[in-house]
Design a protein around this motif. Structure first.
Motif, mmCIF file in Angstrom:
data_model
loop_
_atom_site.group_PDB
_atom_site.id
_atom_site.type_symbol
_atom_site.label_atom_id
_atom_site.label_comp_id
_atom_site.label_asym_id
_atom_site.label_seq_id
_atom_site.Cartn_x
_atom_site.Cartn_y
_atom_site.Cartn_z
ATOM 1 N N LEU A 459 25.750 49.121 50.500
ATOM 2 C CA LEU A 459 27.189 49.185 50.231
ATOM 3 C C LEU A 459 27.914 47.866 50.485
ATOM 4 O O LEU A 459 28.802 47.501 49.708
ATOM 5 C CB LEU A 459 27.828 50.320 51.035
ATOM 6 N N PRO A 460 27.604 47.108 51.549
ATOM 7 C CA PRO A 460 28.284 45.807 51.698
ATOM 8 C C PRO A 460 28.084 44.901 50.487
ATOM 9 O O PRO A 460 29.019 44.239 50.031
ATOM 10 C CB PRO A 460 27.643 45.224 52.961
ATOM 11 N N ALA A 461 26.866 44.880 49.951
ATOM 12 C CA ALA A 461 26.601 44.065 48.763
ATOM 13 C C ALA A 461 27.356 44.611 47.560
ATOM 14 O O ALA A 461 27.872 43.842 46.734
ATOM 15 C CB ALA A 461 25.102 44.018 48.482
ATOM 16 N N ILE A 462 27.440 45.940 47.437
ATOM 17 C CA ILE A 462 28.169 46.542 46.328
ATOM 18 C C ILE A 462 29.654 46.217 46.439
ATOM 19 O O ILE A 462 30.325 45.949 45.432
ATOM 20 C CB ILE A 462 27.929 48.061 46.295
ATOM 21 N N ARG A 463 30.194 46.224 47.657
ATOM 22 C CA ARG A 463 31.608 45.851 47.838
ATOM 23 C C ARG A 463 31.861 44.426 47.358
ATOM 24 O O ARG A 463 32.859 44.146 46.692
ATOM 25 C CB ARG A 463 32.005 45.990 49.310
ATOM 26 N N THR A 464 30.941 43.525 47.713
ATOM 27 C CA THR A 464 31.101 42.130 47.276
ATOM 28 C C THR A 464 30.977 42.024 45.769
ATOM 29 O O THR A 464 31.731 41.278 45.127
ATOM 30 C CB THR A 464 30.060 41.236 47.964
ATOM 31 N N LEU A 465 30.018 42.764 45.190
ATOM 32 C CA LEU A 465 29.892 42.752 43.736
ATOM 33 C C LEU A 465 31.181 43.229 43.077
ATOM 34 O O LEU A 465 31.646 42.638 42.106
ATOM 35 C CB LEU A 465 28.733 43.650 43.308
ATOM 36 N N ALA A 466 31.758 44.296 43.608
ATOM 37 C CA ALA A 466 32.943 44.893 42.992
ATOM 38 C C ALA A 466 34.210 44.104 43.269
ATOM 39 O O ALA A 466 35.073 43.972 42.392
ATOM 40 C CB ALA A 466 33.109 46.333 43.490
ATOM 41 N N GLY A 467 34.329 43.596 44.501
ATOM 42 C CA GLY A 467 35.584 42.969 44.905
ATOM 43 C C GLY A 467 35.588 41.461 44.899
ATOM 44 O O GLY A 467 36.636 40.840 45.033
ATOM 45 N N GLY A 468 34.399 40.871 44.759
ATOM 46 C CA GLY A 468 34.326 39.417 44.718
ATOM 47 C C GLY A 468 34.411 38.801 46.095
ATOM 48 O O GLY A 468 34.505 39.492 47.115
ATOM 49 N N PRO A 469 34.363 37.481 46.166
ATOM 50 C CA PRO A 469 34.256 36.584 45.008
ATOM 51 C C PRO A 469 32.833 36.538 44.459
ATOM 52 O O PRO A 469 31.941 37.203 44.997
ATOM 53 C CB PRO A 469 34.662 35.229 45.591
ATOM 54 N N VAL A 470 32.645 35.758 43.402
ATOM 55 C CA VAL A 470 31.313 35.579 42.833
ATOM 56 C C VAL A 470 30.420 34.936 43.890
ATOM 57 O O VAL A 470 30.778 33.931 44.501
ATOM 58 C CB VAL A 470 31.374 34.695 41.569
ATOM 59 N N ALA A 471 29.257 35.541 44.126
ATOM 60 C CA ALA A 471 28.361 35.088 45.188
ATOM 61 C C ALA A 471 27.250 34.203 44.635
ATOM 62 O O ALA A 471 26.887 34.283 43.460
ATOM 63 C CB ALA A 471 27.755 36.288 45.908
ATOM 64 N N GLY A 472 26.696 33.382 45.520
ATOM 65 C CA GLY A 472 25.543 32.556 45.174
ATOM 66 C C GLY A 472 25.831 31.477 44.151
ATOM 67 O O GLY A 472 24.909 30.972 43.505
ATOM 68 N N LEU A 473 27.099 31.094 44.007
ATOM 69 C CA LEU A 473 27.456 30.098 42.997
ATOM 70 C C LEU A 473 27.005 28.710 43.440
ATOM 71 O O LEU A 473 27.292 28.276 44.553
ATOM 72 C CB LEU A 473 28.966 30.102 42.759
ATOM 73 N N LYS A 474 26.300 28.006 42.559
ATOM 74 C CA LYS A 474 25.863 26.645 42.870
ATOM 75 C C LYS A 474 25.573 25.882 41.585
ATOM 76 O O LYS A 474 25.229 26.471 40.553
ATOM 77 C CB LYS A 474 24.615 26.660 43.752
ATOM 78 N N ILE A 475 25.745 24.572 41.650
ATOM 79 C CA ILE A 475 25.345 23.709 40.546
ATOM 80 C C ILE A 475 23.847 23.487 40.676
ATOM 81 O O ILE A 475 23.357 23.085 41.731
ATOM 82 C CB ILE A 475 26.099 22.368 40.594
ATOM 83 N N THR A 476 23.127 23.772 39.610
ATOM 84 C CA THR A 476 21.658 23.661 39.655
ATOM 85 C C THR A 476 21.143 22.359 39.070
ATOM 86 O O THR A 476 19.964 22.049 39.221
ATOM 87 C CB THR A 476 21.006 24.839 38.905
#
Length: 771
Positions: A459-476
């Motif tokens: 559920l914590p991960a689902i909350r982040t998915l639903a409410g943001g922000p976008v996770a794991g963002l990085k320039i590759t």
């Protein structure tokens, strides 16, 4: 049997006159009520796209704390449960069931039914019941109930649901995104007793016609057992036809009055694809109660259906129909309790009628059904982890529903309890304000294991998915630019690449910032963007905007525009080196020195072979073909992609020992291990061998062993070295000593035997010089 005869003759099963049927089998009286737990209703013609389901019941006689049914044949079913007369009563102990797969005739493993009473105390309940269990297409059942010393409730009844055949797939619908199916969640599985290789869809089962539903169709007893009463519920609809188009609200059955739903507000998040009730074959004639509405959606409660996880995703629609039938006909609820159901492939199904965009009051979390949404994931997640597709689907529904009322999916809310109860936060009283996460598990508001340990942990991960922000963002990385550390170099244009762990379905857009300003706005599925830079130094970052509006930004990468090519401060050159010489390869060393004003990336050898060297490397050990001129070509690259080239040529030549001028005693040896098949050997002190040549480098070649002695080396008449040829292992054609000159010239190299004490013998195998 008189009653049976009357029913058989009238053939009006399901009408108002026979909405409640009585059947007498082996002296046991069983009542099967109509939809809504026994309330008579007017006959209605099912919608043409509906799928008929059937509920059959088997009375289970209890004796003290024990009850059960032996193995027996049944009419087709795919979902089962156990119910009892009083909805407020508790079922102590454990209930185990097993089913026989209709396709293979194999009995599956024993499975437990949830006896926690999830939802059985709903105000609209007419019977108590376990959680329903999907077992797949089956035609046999066995039940064991153990109260562990406590008296079992009265009116125990086995409920067997046949969901009917699924409608043909709606190929025009986007309800099941291909990305979800490819997300790693299995699309096929097995049902109890079936082979692991089975991957089919719902097995065709024939639901009984109204006439066939008469008591004569009672289950046959297993050999040596007495048959309990088996009574089919009224058939609920006609055969399926193609599904109707998707709508945001469910159309009520003809003649059913409804309260106009409230105006559905727009959401801050996009509506996910949803399989409508029409598409999954809901029979709207099964119940006639109008939906009830709250005022908004303040929280989302997540559930699991405690079904076996081996279902195929092609069976999901049938599972939803079966659960709805169980909720209506067994629990006595006005409709399926959940607002949405999600399968392991990420498909979202519309649940309780009233409009997916409306604050419909459900029957999913006792005491907190108003102004909340219930989302159930098909399967048992006490031990199994939910698929990423299922988690994403739950998050999308939650983001959309909470976004309609501008609620933060990662926040908390106080809900007023509609009944006494207890959850993870402890006991509470009716009227008390209880604090919940906006996305909570069923157990947070009710004493239950639901939604399972693994799904609850997600559920914590689902909350982040639903409410943001976008996770794991990085320039590759960058295409068209070189990166070293926190800097990138380009000649003026480059493509920046990025990644994020949040699925694109929960991303609104990406923005590429150059020097803090938006240079490019990209869609949610983008993973790169092309950029053009003015001369100078710049900063680049990527910002992701979640569907909730929350933004996250990567760290800055410094980008330097560099248009100056690197240079070879030291031109390439070759020299002979030590190593093994053969008729086809002479060991050589290639040397160079490349530099760049900004950042040197690498140096590549392009001829006569290909190799890449780092920016600090300045030499390489290679081999050259003897008696042939070789061109060695190098290209230096800086991080921006600017290049410079340079080359050199050389030709190694092998002089056999017979080409040298001898003094003293020498013995000729023959072996294929020697250059040219021969060598000279001597143990005579001061015996010598002199080579004369024109070149810019030379190396002496010997055969060596543990008994080899020393030699003196003279160059152009001057002693240059004493070389010990002793070796712990035997070596042939070994270039042991080398020398080089700045330019080509005529030279002599003389080998003199030192006659080392105890090991005076040496074996020479010629000389190699570099033209």
């Amino acid at each position: 049997m008189a009653i049976q005869t009357v029913l058989k003759r009238r053939r009006v099963w399901g009408t108002a006159a026979t909405a409640t049927a009585l059947a007498v089998v082996t002296g046991v009286l069983v009542t099967t009520g109509g939809p809504g737990g026994g309330t008579a209703q007017a006959a209605k013609r099912p919608a043409p796209h509906a799928v008929r389901t059937a509920l059959r019941t088997v009375a289970v006689k209890a004796e003290g704390d024990q009850a059960g049914l032996g193995r027996r044949d049944t009419e087709p079913f795919s979902l089962l449960g156990l119910s009892w007369t009083k909805p407020a009563a508790e079922l102590p102990g454990t209930v185990r069931v097993r089913a026989r797969a209709a396709r293979t005739g194999t009995w599956g493993a024993w499975q437990s039914l949830g006896t926690e009473g999830d939802g059985t105390a709903q105000p609209e309940s007419t019977r108590g019941a376990t959680e329903p269990l999907w077992v797949g297409p089956s035609d046999g059942v066995q039940v064991d109930v153990d109260g562990h010393g406590a008296t079992l409730p009265a009116g125990l009844r086995l409920e067997l649901v046949d969901p009917g055949p699924s409608p043909a797939p709606d190929t025009a619908s986007d309800a099941r995104p291909a990305a979800f199916v490819a997300d790693g969640a299995p699309s096929a599985g097995t049902t109890p007793g079936e082979e692991a290789t089975r991957t089919g869809t719902d097995a065709p089962v024939s639901s009984p016609t109204p006439a066939e539903s008469a008591p004569e169709a009672a289950t046959s007893p297993a050999p040596g057992t007495s048959a309990p009463a088996v009574t089919p519920a009224p058939a609920s609809s006609a055969p399926a036809s193609p599904p109707a188009p998707a709508t945001s609200a469910t159309t009520p059955a003809p003649g059913v009055a409804t309260t106009p739903p409230p105006t559905a507000p727009a959401s801050t998040a996009p509506r996910p694809p949803i399989v409508t009730r029409a598409q999954w074959g809901a029979d709207e004639s099964m119940n006639d109660e109008a939906p009830e509405y709250g005022t908004k959606v303040e929280a989302v409660f997540v559930h699991h259906t405690v079904d076996a996880n081996s279902y195929t995703c092609d069976q999901s629609a049938a599972m939803v129909r079966a659960i709805r039938t169980y909720h209506i006909k067994t629990n006595g609820w006005k409709d399926i309790g959940y607002h949405f159901l999600v399968d392991k492939c990420g498909t979202i199904f519309e649940g309780r009628k009233g409009g997916v965009d409306q604050p419909v009051i459900g029957a999913h979390t006792y005491g907190f059904n108003t102004d909340t949404t219930g989302v159930a994931v098909l399967g048992d997640y006490n031990k199994a982890a939910p698929s990423s597709a299922a988690k994403t689907a739950v998050a999308r529904v939650a983001a959309w529903k909470l976004g309609q009322y501008k609620e933060d999916a990662t926040g908390k809310v106080g809900l007023v309890a509609g009944a006494d109860g207890s959850g993870t936060g402890g006991p509470f009283k009716k009227g008390q304000t209880v604090t919940f996460h906006r996305i909570s598990g069923h157990r947070d508001g009710y004493a239950t294991e639901c939604p399972g340990t693994q799904l609850y942990a997600a559920l914590p991960a689902i909350r982040t998915l639903a409410g943001g922000p976008v996770a794991g963002l990085k320039i590759t990385g960058f295409t068209g630019a070189g990166v070293s550390g926190s800097k990138a170099w380009t000649k003026g244009s480059a493509t920046v690449r990025w990644s994020a762990t949040t699925p694109s379905t929960l991303v609104n857009r990406y923005e590429v910032l150059v020097d803090g300003k938006v240079a490019v706005s990209a869609k949610a599925t983008a993973t790169s963007a092309a950029l053009t830079f003015a001369s100078g130094t710049h900063t680049v970052a990527v910002r992701a905007v979640h569907v909730s509006g929350k933004a996250s930004t990567t760290a800055n990468t410094t980008v330097v525009v560099d248009k100056t090519a690197p240079s070879f401060g030291t031109k390439p050159s070759t020299a002979l080196r030590t190593g093994t010489v053969s008729a086809g390869a002479v060991p050589v060393s290639l040397k160079w020195a490349a530099t760049d004003a900004a950042a040197l990336k690498e140096v590549r050898l392009t001829k006569p072979s290909a190799a890449t060297y780092g920016p600090t490397t300045k030499s390489a050990s290679l081999t050259a073909k003897p008696a042939a001129t070789t061109t060695w070509s190098l290209t230096a690259y800086d991080q921006a992609g600017n290049t410079a080239t340079a080359s050199t040529t050389s030709a190694p030549v092998i002089l056999q020992e017979s080409s040298g001028k001898k003094t003293g005693k020498w013995t000729t040896k023959s072996s294929s291990s020697y250059l040219g098949g021969k060598s000279y050997s001597s143990s005579a002190k001061n015996a010598s061998l002199t080579y004369t040549f024109t070149g810019r480098g030379a190396s002496l070649v010997f055969s060596r062993a543990s008994g080899s002695g020393q030699v003196y080396v003279y160059v152009d008449g001057v002693k240059k070295a004493t070389v010990d040829l002793k070796s712990s292992t035997t070596k042939y054609r070994d270039a042991r000593w080398t020398t080089a000159w700045s330019k080509s010239g005529k030279h002599t190299v003389k080998v003199v035997v030192a006659a080392t004490k105890g090991r005076p013998t040496i074996t020479t195998d010629g000389l190699v010089y570099l033209k």
